[in-house]
Design a protein around this motif. Structure first.
Motif, short mmCIF file in Angstrom:
data_model
loop_
_atom_site.label_atom_id
_atom_site.label_comp_id
_atom_site.label_asym_id
_atom_site.label_seq_id
_atom_site.Cartn_x
_atom_site.Cartn_y
_atom_site.Cartn_z
N LYS A 162 50.68 13.18 24.09
CA LYS A 162 49.41 13.06 25.46
C LYS A 162 49.79 12.33 26.78
O LYS A 162 48.98 13.02 27.35
N GLU A 163 51.11 12.50 26.47
CA GLU A 163 51.46 11.09 28.05
C GLU A 163 51.27 12.09 29.20
O GLU A 163 51.72 13.57 28.75
N SER A 164 50.95 11.67 30.65
CA SER A 164 51.02 12.37 31.32
C SER A 164 53.01 12.38 32.13
O SER A 164 53.30 11.14 31.16
N LEU A 165 53.61 12.98 32.82
CA LEU A 165 54.60 12.83 33.04
C LEU A 165 55.35 11.22 33.90
O LEU A 165 56.10 10.53 33.06
N GLY A 166 54.09 11.18 34.53
CA GLY A 166 54.44 9.98 35.18
C GLY A 166 54.16 8.58 34.42
O GLY A 166 54.89 7.45 33.89
N ASN B 290 76.45 12.23 47.70
CA ASN B 290 76.47 10.62 48.01
C ASN B 290 75.72 10.19 46.91
O ASN B 290 75.01 10.06 45.44
N SER B 291 76.42 8.73 46.74
CA SER B 291 74.92 7.36 45.12
C SER B 291 73.89 7.46 46.35
O SER B 291 74.17 6.28 47.03
N PHE B 292 73.17 6.89 45.67
CA PHE B 292 72.02 5.91 45.46
C PHE B 292 71.57 5.60 43.96
O PHE B 292 71.70 5.69 43.00
N SER B 293 70.56 4.73 44.71
CA SER B 293 69.72 3.95 43.13
C SER B 293 69.33 3.96 43.16
O SER B 293 67.66 4.28 44.53
N VAL B 294 68.50 4.48 42.14
CA VAL B 294 66.69 4.96 42.02
C VAL B 294 66.16 3.64 41.65
O VAL B 294 65.85 2.76 41.34
N PRO B 295 65.31 3.37 42.82
CA PRO B 295 64.37 2.23 43.15
C PRO B 295 63.20 2.12 42.43
O PRO B 295 62.20 2.28 41.86
N LYS B 296 63.31 1.23 41.01
CA LYS B 296 62.76 1.03 39.90
C LYS B 296 61.37 0.64 40.15
O LYS B 296 60.69 0.65 39.82
N PRO C 92 51.31 9.83 40.87
CA PRO C 92 52.90 10.14 41.29
C PRO C 92 54.09 9.33 41.40
O PRO C 92 55.30 9.74 41.77
N LEU C 93 54.24 8.76 40.35
CA LEU C 93 54.80 8.73 39.11
C LEU C 93 56.36 9.60 38.68
O LEU C 93 56.57 9.32 37.89
N ALA C 94 55.39 11.01 38.61
CA ALA C 94 55.63 12.01 37.71
C ALA C 94 57.32 12.87 38.49
O ALA C 94 57.34 13.42 38.37
N SER C 95 56.25 12.36 40.31
CA SER C 95 57.35 13.30 41.18
C SER C 95 57.37 12.32 41.96
O SER C 95 57.56 12.19 42.94
N ILE C 96 59.09 12.40 41.72
CA ILE C 96 59.95 11.09 42.70
C ILE C 96 61.26 11.88 43.02
O ILE C 96 61.98 12.40 43.04
N VAL C 97 60.71 11.69 44.30
CA VAL C 97 61.82 12.31 45.93
C VAL C 97 62.15 10.09 46.01
O VAL C 97 61.34 10.03 46.90
N ASP D 15 65.62 12.95 38.34
CA ASP D 15 64.74 13.68 36.60
C ASP D 15 65.31 12.14 35.95
O ASP D 15 66.32 12.45 35.40
N LEU D 16 64.21 11.99 36.15
CA LEU D 16 64.56 10.26 35.81
C LEU D 16 65.08 10.58 34.33
O LEU D 16 65.82 9.43 33.83
N ALA D 17 64.94 11.16 32.99
CA ALA D 17 64.98 10.91 32.27
C ALA D 17 66.37 10.89 32.25
O ALA D 17 67.33 10.88 30.71
N ALA D 18 66.78 12.63 32.85
CA ALA D 18 67.91 12.82 32.92
C ALA D 18 69.20 11.69 33.44
O ALA D 18 69.88 10.78 32.63
N PHE D 19 69.17 10.57 33.91
CA PHE D 19 69.64 9.68 34.32
C PHE D 19 69.47 8.69 33.81
O PHE D 19 70.66 7.37 33.02
N VAL D 20 68.07 8.10 32.95
CA VAL D 20 67.43 7.15 31.65
C VAL D 20 68.94 7.82 30.96
O VAL D 20 69.67 6.49 29.99
N ALA D 21 69.41 8.93 30.04
CA ALA D 21 69.79 9.56 28.97
C ALA D 21 71.32 8.88 28.86
O ALA D 21 71.69 9.02 28.41
N ALA D 22 71.99 9.48 30.66
CA ALA D 22 72.90 9.44 30.57
C ALA D 22 73.32 8.31 30.54
O ALA D 22 74.60 7.92 30.29
N ASP D 23 72.59 7.02 31.50
CA ASP D 23 73.10 5.14 30.53
C ASP D 23 73.04 5.31 28.93
O ASP D 23 73.61 4.69 29.10
#
Length: 253
Positions: free
Chosen positions: A41-45, A76-82, A165-170, A187-195
């Protein structure tokens, strides 16, 4: 990470290539005590907020990502701003939106993870967007998404993003090579899953090395503090390197 978290990772992390990142991570969240119906039932955010907390607990540090420049194809490499993401507000309880269309006010609820799972298999992006909007309609006599113009569909999705707003991260940056502006959708889930994949693979390598050298059980190895486990692995590697060197010397005689 505590030993119980490591055992959870070993027992519940799927290494199969088929399942999508969200499904693999949901199984891990349930194994850590999350309520499965509540997760659906959670939203993506809200789900992304959980994933940031999971990454904080298990991986620490930043989430490193790569994106190709659309102008020159440079990677290009970048850090996701947690930290900035954690500061974004959660959606209000029972959040809903209203959009005007053809003299009517159309009402929608926020998409849930259950909705995302249902529409994820739709290959056509336009059809997937329409299916999501239809699932979220609150009015039984509402206008089907197939009858909405592109501007209205865009307005509905923009309202979704505003409330969650946390559902769509740019992440915006500039190409390191040509300087072109880059707006990378995360795609936060993809990056977290990779780690998590990286942590899981490293843990298996440690277990394999220590078990092969000492015959200890998996549970015994996992119960070791991480720094001590690392020292054992380093000692085993040094001993094997020494043995290999001695073997080469004997062979050269």
């Amino acid at each position: 990470m505590e030993s119980r978290d490591l055992l959870t990772l070993l027992d519940h992390w799927s290494v199969e290539p088929g399942p999508a990142a969200h499904g693999r991570l949901a199984a891990l969240l349930v194994a850590r005590g999350a309520d499965e119906p509540a997760l659906a039932k959670e939203s993506l955010g809200e789900r992304n907020r959980r994933l940031i907390a999971l990454h904080d607990d298990w991986a620490a540090g930043e989430i490193e990502a790569r994106v190709a420049c659309t102008a020159c194809t440079t990677a290009n490499s970048f850090s996701v701003p947690k930290a900035a993401m954690r500061a974004l507000p959660p959606p209000p309880p029972d959040a809903g939106i209203s959009v005007e269309h053809g003299g009517r006010s159309l009402r929608y609820r926020l998409p849930t993870m259950a909705d995302i799972a249902v529409v994820a298999g739709i290959g056509d992006m336009s059809a997937m967007r329409a299916a999501m909007i239809d699932r979220c309609a609150l009015d039984s006599d509402g206008v089907p998404a197939s009858q909405l113009d592109a501007a209205t569909i865009d307005a509905i999705e923009a309202e979704f993003d505003r409330l969650d707003p946390l559902a769509s991260i740019v992440v915006e940056s500039a190409c390191s090579d040509c300087g072109a502006a880059i707006a990378a959708r995360v795609d936060l889930a993809a990056f977290v899953a990779a780690d998590v994949d990286r942590i899981h693979a490293a843990l298996l390598r440690d277990i394999d090395a220590i078990a092969s050298a000492y015959g200890w059980t998996e549970a015994t190895i996992v119960a070791l503090p991480a720094d001590r486990r690392a020292r054992y692995v380093a000692m085993i590697a040094d001993r094997r390197a020494g043995q290999a060197q001695r073997t080469r010397r004997v062979a050269l005689r």
